[in-house]
Design an enzyme around this catalytic site. Structure first.
Site, PDB file in Angstrom:
ATOM      1  CG  LEU A 127      -2.156  -0.924   1.146  1.00 29.61           C
ATOM      2  CD1 LEU A 127      -2.933  -0.866   2.452  1.00 29.61           C
ATOM      3  CD2 LEU A 127      -3.071  -0.560  -0.024  1.00 29.61           C
ATOM      4  CG  HIS A 128       4.930   1.311   1.595  1.00 31.58           C
ATOM      5  ND1 HIS A 128       4.934   0.010   2.009  1.00 31.58           N
ATOM      6  CD2 HIS A 128       6.059   1.465   0.870  1.00 31.58           C
ATOM      7  CE1 HIS A 128       6.011  -0.588   1.551  1.00 31.58           C
ATOM      8  NE2 HIS A 128       6.709   0.260   0.846  1.00 31.58           N
ATOM      9  CG  ASP A 129       5.264  -0.005  -3.082  1.00 34.33           C
ATOM     10  OD1 ASP A 129       6.260   0.496  -2.535  1.00 34.33           O
ATOM     11  OD2 ASP A 129       5.107  -1.226  -3.227  1.00 34.33           O
TER      12      ASP A 129
END
Length: 339
Positions: free
Chosen positions: A246-248
């Site tokens: 998700l943090h990408d």
């Protein structure tokens, strides 16, 4: 005052350490030292180095604690073999290559990224494609990426398998699974579960090769899909995990990913995203804060978030009973259920 001076100076020059280690991997020095150690002349001959520059490198690696000098011979520091040698179980030469090819050039433009609030892919690579399209252009880069992520994920895999209750589930699907280390461990410890992985076509092809070589292709199914585009297979598994992804992506893309996964899940299924969240007050941890800058220089709006921010996105996607489950180590499980 002196401590502050040393801290600032050491941080500025910390790339000395990293580049010396990366160069040693590239030159093959650790493999040249071998099991029983080797002399300076033997190492230089095996690596094709002049003895003068080879000696400089060995002195630096000794000072950094990666190798030890014992009389006229050098050997790897105790416990380092697994990480430094190509045949080691935790070999990180793949991370060294990835960092040198991708991360160092991007981070050299960190100030521009902050100033422009934008990634630096076009400036560095003369390529404006999506970050993963660039990364997946070369099969060797895909192999490196999956290899070092699998090694770095080992502590998480152990803590997830031990810390999460799988007993109420029948099937496990891992999205973006890399080398399928997690599903392999899950079915090894919970053999009653079925297992599958889902990834982009380029990565899925590589994964099939890995699983076939390991004799696990008949035990772990491989699906192709795209969580951003909503191009997902029919999901029958009642436990779905997506690790460190998700943090990408930017917040709006994260919401779209979560909505797409929610839509594809069967009713009653559980979805877990494992992430390394920021503290609630956003004061750290330092690695996560720096990882957020790494997302800035490389991705399209990728950003680290707190548990509360992640869980609110889960709720907006439709998930119920959302909660965070800390594990030993840096990752936290963010859990939601589809009614």
């Amino acid at each position: 005052m002196q401590n502050n001076l040393a801290r600032v100076g050491d941080t500025i020059l910390s790339f000395f350490n990293a580049q010396a280690l990366i160069a040693a991997f590239e030159l093959g020095i650790f493999d040249a030292i071998g099991d029983g150690g080797a002399s300076e002349a033997e190492i230089c001959e095996r690596c094709g180095l002049a003895e003068s520059s080879g000696r400089q490198m060995l002195i630096a690696l000794s000072a950094l604690g990666f190798v030890l000098r014992d009389g006229e011979r050098y050997r790897l520091a105790p416990g380092m073999e697994a990480c430094l040698r190509r045949d080691g179980s935790q070999y990180l030469g793949t991370l060294a290559r990835h960092a040198n090819k991708f991360l160092y050039p991007l981070w050299s433009r960190c100030a521009d990224a902050v100033r422009q609030d934008s990634n630096q892919r076009a400036a560095v690579f003369n390529d404006s494609r999506d970050w993963f399209d660039i990364l997946y252009s070369d099969p060797a880069d895909v192999a490196d990426f999956h290899a070092f992520l699998s090694v770095l994920a080992d502590p998480f895999v152990e803590s997830f398998v031990k810390g999460y209750d799988f007993s109420r589930h029948k099937g496990f699907l891992d999205i973006g699974s890399g080398r399928a280390v997690l599903p392999a461990k899950v079915i090894a410890t919970h053999p009653y579960l079925t297992a599958a992985v889902c990834d982009l076509p380029e990565a899925a092809r590589h994964m099939r090769q890995e699983l076939s070589a390991a004799g696990q292709l008949d035990r772990i199914a491989v699906y192709e899909g795209n969580v951003i585009a909503g191009e997902l297979p029919d999901i029958h598994e009642d436990l779905v995990h997506m690790g460190w992804m998700l943090h990408d992506y930017g917040v709006e893309t994260q919401k779209r990913i979560l909505s797409n996964i929610f839509a594809a899940l069967p009713s009653g299924a559980t979805f877990i995203a494992s992430e390394t969240p920021l503290f609630d007050d956003q004061a750290g941890p330092a690695f996560v804060a720096l990882l957020s800058l790494n997302m800035l220089v490389s991705s399209d709006g990728g950003i680290e978030s707190t548990c509360a921010e992640y869980l609110e996105r889960f709720r907006q996607a439709g998930f119920a009973n959302v909660r965070a489950m800390p594990l030993e180590g840096p990752r936290t499980l963010l859990i939601g259920e589809k009614p």
